[in-house]
Design a protein around this motif. Structure first.
Motif, PDB file in Angstrom:
ATOM      1  N   PRO A 204      -1.528  -2.095  20.473  1.00  0.00           N
ATOM      2  CA  PRO A 204      -0.798  -0.847  20.246  1.00  0.00           C
ATOM      3  C   PRO A 204      -1.762   0.339  20.203  1.00  0.00           C
ATOM      4  CG  PRO A 204      -0.098  -2.552  18.699  1.00  0.00           C
ATOM      5  CD  PRO A 204      -1.321  -3.079  19.391  1.00  0.00           C
ATOM      6  N   ARG A 205      -1.261   1.483  20.611  1.00  0.00           N
ATOM      7  CA  ARG A 205      -2.090   2.686  20.559  1.00  0.00           C
ATOM      8  C   ARG A 205      -2.396   3.054  19.103  1.00  0.00           C
ATOM      9  NH1 ARG A 205       0.818   6.730  18.445  1.00  0.00           N
ATOM     10  NH2 ARG A 205       3.068   6.851  18.809  1.00  0.00           N
ATOM     11  N   PRO A 206      -3.437   3.844  18.859  1.00  0.00           N
ATOM     12  CA  PRO A 206      -3.715   4.309  17.496  1.00  0.00           C
ATOM     13  C   PRO A 206      -2.519   5.070  16.925  1.00  0.00           C
ATOM     14  CG  PRO A 206      -5.563   4.766  18.937  1.00  0.00           C
ATOM     15  CD  PRO A 206      -4.453   4.290  19.816  1.00  0.00           C
ATOM     16  N   GLN A 207      -2.306   4.898  15.640  1.00  0.00           N
ATOM     17  CA  GLN A 207      -1.163   5.531  14.993  1.00  0.00           C
ATOM     18  C   GLN A 207      -1.490   6.971  14.601  1.00  0.00           C
ATOM     19  OE1 GLN A 207       2.025   4.178  14.499  1.00  0.00           O
ATOM     20  NE2 GLN A 207       1.125   2.747  15.978  1.00  0.00           N
ATOM     21  N   LEU A 208      -0.509   7.839  14.800  1.00  0.00           N
ATOM     22  CA  LEU A 208      -0.596   9.206  14.326  1.00  0.00           C
ATOM     23  C   LEU A 208       0.379   9.375  13.172  1.00  0.00           C
ATOM     24  CD1 LEU A 208      -0.684  11.218  17.679  1.00  0.00           C
ATOM     25  CD2 LEU A 208      -2.593  10.753  16.144  1.00  0.00           C
ATOM     26  N   GLN A 209      -0.071   9.954  12.085  1.00  0.00           N
ATOM     27  CA  GLN A 209       0.776  10.143  10.918  1.00  0.00           C
ATOM     28  C   GLN A 209       1.576  11.425  11.076  1.00  0.00           C
ATOM     29  OE1 GLN A 209       1.026   7.840   8.423  1.00  0.00           O
ATOM     30  NE2 GLN A 209       2.780   9.066   7.722  1.00  0.00           N
ATOM     31  N   LEU A 210       2.901  11.277  11.213  1.00  0.00           N
ATOM     32  CA  LEU A 210       3.780  12.434  11.364  1.00  0.00           C
ATOM     33  C   LEU A 210       4.331  12.820   9.995  1.00  0.00           C
ATOM     34  CD1 LEU A 210       5.277  14.378  13.335  1.00  0.00           C
ATOM     35  CD2 LEU A 210       7.149  12.715  13.346  1.00  0.00           C
ATOM     36  N   GLU A 211       4.044  14.028   9.574  1.00  0.00           N
ATOM     37  CA  GLU A 211       4.566  14.547   8.311  1.00  0.00           C
ATOM     38  C   GLU A 211       5.702  15.516   8.621  1.00  0.00           C
ATOM     39  OE1 GLU A 211       3.193  17.307   4.486  1.00  0.00           O
ATOM     40  OE2 GLU A 211       1.792  16.873   6.130  1.00  0.00           O
ATOM     41  N   VAL A 212       6.832  15.345   7.955  1.00  0.00           N
ATOM     42  CA  VAL A 212       7.999  16.206   8.179  1.00  0.00           C
ATOM     43  C   VAL A 212       8.256  17.012   6.919  1.00  0.00           C
ATOM     44  CG1 VAL A 212      10.430  16.283   8.830  1.00  0.00           C
ATOM     45  CG2 VAL A 212       8.963  14.458   9.715  1.00  0.00           C
ATOM     46  N   ARG A 213       8.435  18.313   7.098  1.00  0.00           N
ATOM     47  CA  ARG A 213       8.777  19.155   5.961  1.00  0.00           C
ATOM     48  C   ARG A 213       9.538  20.384   6.441  1.00  0.00           C
ATOM     49  NH1 ARG A 213       2.856  19.747   5.893  1.00  0.00           N
ATOM     50  NH2 ARG A 213       2.224  21.872   6.523  1.00  0.00           N
ATOM     51  N   PRO A 214      10.317  21.010   5.555  1.00  0.00           N
ATOM     52  CA  PRO A 214      11.071  22.208   5.950  1.00  0.00           C
ATOM     53  C   PRO A 214      10.137  23.319   6.425  1.00  0.00           C
ATOM     54  CG  PRO A 214      11.865  21.362   3.854  1.00  0.00           C
ATOM     55  CD  PRO A 214      10.596  20.622   4.156  1.00  0.00           C
ATOM     56  N   VAL A 215      10.598  24.081   7.402  1.00  0.00           N
ATOM     57  CA  VAL A 215       9.833  25.231   7.890  1.00  0.00           C
ATOM     58  C   VAL A 215      10.761  26.434   7.998  1.00  0.00           C
ATOM     59  CG1 VAL A 215       8.142  23.877   9.183  1.00  0.00           C
ATOM     60  CG2 VAL A 215      10.254  24.598  10.309  1.00  0.00           C
ATOM     61  N   ASP A 216      10.180  27.596   7.994  1.00  0.00           N
ATOM     62  CA  ASP A 216      10.940  28.827   8.157  1.00  0.00           C
ATOM     63  C   ASP A 216      11.361  28.981   9.618  1.00  0.00           C
ATOM     64  OD1 ASP A 216      11.096  31.961   8.651  1.00  0.00           O
ATOM     65  OD2 ASP A 216      11.337  31.617   6.499  1.00  0.00           O
ATOM     66  N   ARG A 217      12.519  29.570   9.841  1.00  0.00           N
ATOM     67  CA  ARG A 217      12.999  29.771  11.204  1.00  0.00           C
ATOM     68  C   ARG A 217      12.071  30.692  12.003  1.00  0.00           C
ATOM     69  NH1 ARG A 217      18.098  30.543  11.441  1.00  0.00           N
ATOM     70  NH2 ARG A 217      18.157  31.822  13.307  1.00  0.00           N
ATOM     71  N   ALA A 218      11.161  31.383  11.332  1.00  0.00           N
ATOM     72  CA  ALA A 218      10.230  32.280  12.016  1.00  0.00           C
ATOM     73  C   ALA A 218       9.294  31.529  12.961  1.00  0.00           C
ATOM     74  CB  ALA A 218       9.420  33.068  10.984  1.00  0.00           C
ATOM     75  N   VAL A 219       9.152  30.197  12.807  1.00  0.00           N
ATOM     76  CA  VAL A 219       8.267  29.441  13.703  1.00  0.00           C
ATOM     77  C   VAL A 219       8.955  29.119  15.022  1.00  0.00           C
ATOM     78  CG1 VAL A 219       7.141  28.413  11.697  1.00  0.00           C
ATOM     79  CG2 VAL A 219       8.906  27.118  12.893  1.00  0.00           C
ATOM     80  N   TRP A 220      10.255  29.332  15.112  1.00  0.00           N
ATOM     81  CA  TRP A 220      10.997  28.931  16.308  1.00  0.00           C
ATOM     82  C   TRP A 220      10.458  29.550  17.607  1.00  0.00           C
ATOM     83  CZ3 TRP A 220      13.418  25.614  18.935  1.00  0.00           C
ATOM     84  CH2 TRP A 220      14.240  25.951  20.009  1.00  0.00           C
TER      85      TRP A 220
END
Length: 362
Positions: A204-220
């Motif tokens: 398997p390929r190396p694992q990447l740790q995905l962190e999910v958290r709320p963001v402001d709509r300004a990043v859209w």
């Protein structure tokens, strides 16, 4: 097969050449002669992906051309037309889109732009897709990932290898970069500097740790131009970001769905992964995180899709089920040309899915 190659460059005598010869203990001609003798037993067992690696000047390109004459991909000519128009004329638009998405170029706006306007990462993926489209059987790519950022190189290597294996093709990458090894996961490696060939077990390929958290709509706005439909964001959308090593690489959102019979349905709204990270199923993982998050609050998440890659992913995933009376994956149009010759999302078939939660007792 056993390979023996000797290359030499003739030297034209001049005053400066004679001066240089006097600086060495052996004739200069010997300095300009290279030889290789190595066993490359690629015919001994089935394989899909191979890697020829070594430092610059080690002879990788020469060896590849000797082993597979006429198979090494040369520089491609691109026009100023849309990217999809530079693929073979006999190839359907659905096949082009599927191949571009498979190698990690999943942004329709990029498909419609000329090659010269793409980023280095997008251009590399487009070149890989076209190489696979234009050749049958074995494809050998020299200078693999040489012109792209190393993070892009790793992600793209994984996407290309996955595509090659799924399609039952053979692909050889020729590169001076050893860092793609764990991501390309080749069946064999030929290290030219060490004159060593070895078979490998694909891991398997190396694992990447995905962190999910709320963001402001300004990043859209960072993601809007890569979305395959409108770039607008609903004013009531709840927004989340996907972070890898602290870097924001993906965006997803949902909004309330005013269903006439239930108030517990939320609708997936916008999901975008930045081009450099496409091909790792980050978008799927991100929306599934949101689906589970909503389930734990007593809600259900639904999504209506027309993007071919997203439809394919969710139709295979145990975390999604198709809903509605029409569960076919094709367009509902009665016009045959709509099925193969359009990129207009309004003319493509849309498919509805609902998230299937993970339950503690299962």
């Amino acid at each position: 097969m056993h390979v023996e190659i000797t290359l030499s460059s003739p030297v034209r005598q001049s005053a400066r050449v004679l001066q240089l010869q006097g600086m060495f203990d052996v004739p200069i001609e010997q300095k300009l002669t290279s030889s290789w003798a190595i066993d490359v037993p690629v015919e001994e067992r089935p394989w899909n992906v191979g890697l020829i690696v070594g430092p610059s000047g080690a002879g990788k390109s020469t060896l590849a051309r000797h082993l597979w004459p006429g198979r090494v991909v040369s520089e491609q000519a691109w026009t100023d037309r849309a990217l999809v128009d530079d693929f073979p004329k006999g190839m359907s638009i659905k096949d082009i889109v599927a191949l571009l998405g498979a190698v990690g170029l999943s942004s329709p706006p990029a498909w419609l732009r000329p090659y010269a306007t793409l980023s280095n990462g997008e251009a590399f993926r487009a070149s890989m897709a076209r190489a696979l489209a234009e050749a049958e059987g074995l494809v050998v790519v020299d200078e693999f990932t040489s012109v792209v950022d190393r993070q892009v190189a790793k992600v793209a290597s994984h996407a290309v290898a996955k595509t090659v294996r799924r399609r039952g093709r053979q692909f050889v990458a020729v590169t001076c970069h050893y860092d793609v090894l764990d991501w390309l996961q080749p069946d064999w490696v030929l290290d030219v500097a060490a004159s060593e060939f070895r078979w490998r077990q694909v891991q398997p390929r190396p694992q990447l740790q995905l962190e999910v958290r709320p963001v402001d709509r300004a990043v859209w706005p960072l993601f809007a131009r890569h979305h395959y439909l409108t770039g607008s964001l609903h004013r009531a959308a709840k927004c989340f970001g996907g972070f890898i090593n602290g870097e924001l690489v993906a965006f997803t959102s949902y909004r309330h769905f005013p269903h006439p019979k239930t108030k517990t349905i939320k609708m997936a709204h916008r999901t975008v992964v930045l081009p450099d990270y496409q091909g790792l199923s980050i978008g799927g993982k991100l929306t599934e995180w949101v689906g589970q998050h909503l389930y734990e609050q007593g809600y259900r998440l639904r999504a209506v899709l027309s993007h071919p890659a997203l439809i394919t992913y969710r139709s295979r995933s145990p975390r999604w089920r198709m809903v509605g009376q029409d569960k076919t994956l094709g367009t509902t149009s009665s016009w045959k040309h709509m099925h193969a010759d359009t990129l207009n999302p309004r003319r493509l078939g849309t498919v509805s899915f609902e998230y299937v939660p993970r339950r503690p007792d299962r």
